[in-house]
Write a protein that holds these residues in place. Sequence first.
Motif, PDB file in Angstrom:
ATOM      1  N   LEU A   1      -5.218  -0.850 -10.136  1.00 18.13           N
ATOM      2  CA  LEU A   1      -4.819   0.864  -9.866  1.00 18.13           C
ATOM      3  C   LEU A   1      -3.625   1.182 -10.447  1.00 18.13           C
ATOM      4  O   LEU A   1      -2.945   1.931 -11.245  1.00 18.13           O
ATOM      5  N   ARG A   2      -2.267   0.348  -9.879  1.00 22.85           N
ATOM      6  CA  ARG A   2      -1.014   0.430  -9.991  1.00 22.85           C
ATOM      7  C   ARG A   2      -0.618   0.115 -11.802  1.00 22.85           C
ATOM      8  O   ARG A   2       0.604   1.269 -12.296  1.00 22.85           O
TER       9      ARG A   2
ATOM     10  N   MET B   1       0.469  -1.423   0.268  1.00 21.02           N
ATOM     11  CA  MET B   1       0.324   0.093   0.026  1.00 21.02           C
ATOM     12  C   MET B   1       1.048   1.200   0.861  1.00 21.02           C
ATOM     13  O   MET B   1       0.776   2.464  -0.715  1.00 21.02           O
ATOM     14  N   GLU B   2       2.267   1.067   0.605  1.00 26.06           N
ATOM     15  CA  GLU B   2       2.805   2.533   0.495  1.00 26.06           C
ATOM     16  C   GLU B   2       3.139   3.143  -0.448  1.00 26.06           C
ATOM     17  O   GLU B   2       3.387   3.872  -0.738  1.00 26.06           O
ATOM     18  N   ARG B   3       4.019   1.353  -1.140  1.00 25.92           N
ATOM     19  CA  ARG B   3       4.921   2.109  -2.864  1.00 25.92           C
ATOM     20  C   ARG B   3       3.467   2.364  -3.588  1.00 25.92           C
ATOM     21  O   ARG B   3       3.546   3.214  -4.269  1.00 25.92           O
ATOM     22  N   PHE B   4       1.867   2.306  -3.482  1.00 22.54           N
ATOM     23  CA  PHE B   4       1.084   2.410  -4.414  1.00 22.54           C
ATOM     24  C   PHE B   4       0.308   4.156  -3.883  1.00 22.54           C
ATOM     25  O   PHE B   4       1.067   4.689  -4.957  1.00 22.54           O
ATOM     26  N   TYR B   5       0.878   4.245  -2.423  1.00 25.80           N
ATOM     27  CA  TYR B   5       0.586   5.862  -2.563  1.00 25.80           C
ATOM     28  C   TYR B   5       1.375   6.713  -2.845  1.00 25.80           C
ATOM     29  O   TYR B   5       1.550   7.828  -3.044  1.00 25.80           O
TER      30      TYR B   5
ATOM     31  N   MET C   1      -3.453  13.973   0.033  1.00 27.21           N
ATOM     32  CA  MET C   1      -2.638  12.621  -0.415  1.00 27.21           C
ATOM     33  C   MET C   1      -3.593  11.806   0.842  1.00 27.21           C
ATOM     34  O   MET C   1      -3.403  10.568   1.141  1.00 27.21           O
ATOM     35  N   ALA C   2      -3.660  12.716   2.214  1.00 28.71           N
ATOM     36  CA  ALA C   2      -4.518  12.451   3.314  1.00 28.71           C
ATOM     37  C   ALA C   2      -5.635  11.897   3.055  1.00 28.71           C
ATOM     38  O   ALA C   2      -6.068  10.186   3.651  1.00 28.71           O
ATOM     39  N   ARG C   3      -6.105  12.500   2.743  1.00 26.51           N
ATOM     40  CA  ARG C   3      -7.793  12.051   1.966  1.00 26.51           C
ATOM     41  C   ARG C   3      -8.135  11.063   1.649  1.00 26.51           C
ATOM     42  O   ARG C   3      -8.696   9.983   1.400  1.00 26.51           O
ATOM     43  N   LEU C   4      -6.863  10.570   0.624  1.00 27.31           N
ATOM     44  CA  LEU C   4      -6.895   9.412  -0.678  1.00 27.31           C
ATOM     45  C   LEU C   4      -6.772   8.106   0.415  1.00 27.31           C
ATOM     46  O   LEU C   4      -6.653   7.202   0.099  1.00 27.31           O
TER      47      LEU C   4
ATOM     48  N   SER D   1      -7.676   3.316   2.841  1.00 33.15           N
ATOM     49  CA  SER D   1      -8.408   2.434   3.855  1.00 33.15           C
ATOM     50  C   SER D   1      -9.535   1.924   4.405  1.00 33.15           C
ATOM     51  O   SER D   1      -9.423   0.747   4.747  1.00 33.15           O
ATOM     52  N   ARG D   2      -9.815   2.772   4.217  1.00 34.84           N
ATOM     53  CA  ARG D   2     -11.663   2.893   4.199  1.00 34.84           C
ATOM     54  C   ARG D   2     -12.200   0.656   3.218  1.00 34.84           C
ATOM     55  O   ARG D   2     -12.883   0.185   3.576  1.00 34.84           O
TER      56      ARG D   2
END
Length: 255
Positions: free
Chosen positions: A230-231, A184-188, A210-213, A218-219
């Motif tokens: 997505l990637r 997930m961190e790689r995706f962000y 980015m915080a909102r994304l 996460s939800r």
Amino acid sequence: MNLENIRIVLVNTSHPGNIGGVARAMKNMGLTRLYLVEPRQYPDERATWRATSATDVLDNAVITSTLEEAIGDCQFVVGTSARSRRIPWPLLDPRACAGRMAEVSDREQVAVLFGREDRGLTNDELKVCNLHLNIPTSEEYSSLNLAMAVQIVCYELRMLLDAEKLPATEDDQWDTPFATRENMERFYTHLEETLVDIGFLDPAAPRQLMARLRRLYSRVRLDEMELNILRGMLTETQKFLPRDEAGKVIDPQAK
């Protein structure tokens, strides 16, 4: 629980279509034993038409002239009641009542009585019951079709029977592992780079984008396959961006 020991008993049903509807509701939930106490119009083609693929339940229905004949060999009798009585009687909702029926059905014959469409069961009929069952409804409109009422009771029995097979959570039977925190961190990181490249995100004024994304994804809880999709979309998007001779993305905000 043994559904073969649970019978549905319709008392003095007026419309044959309701009998067919009940047969269909029963078969949907795996119940097969239908008893008809002095039905006003039966057999009738309207019952067969409403039963659709549950005509076998109708074909095997037991027709009796009295309630005593229908429940004489039963040890536990439940009567459906839409109103309170002068003398209080043991009363449960369908879910709790299904639990009681399940407890005894392995060793006893159980009958669930449903009364006439216009007035239900009489007081005398309810007196032969060990337990009364009331289906909660809106006070504004409490009338239930007979087949609907039977369906509710049969559904609660089915839920108990299949309890161990049902998923405990919404993703118990998910087909792909959920994405790891590392992925997930790689995706962000990839997402942020792409948003900057296309000019959607200004690093100088990120405005919590980015915080909102992060909160959004996460939800949702992405699985590994969804994350890869997505990637892949981000990668293809980057391919269409204009680049300089060194291969660096040209800043779309640059003059």
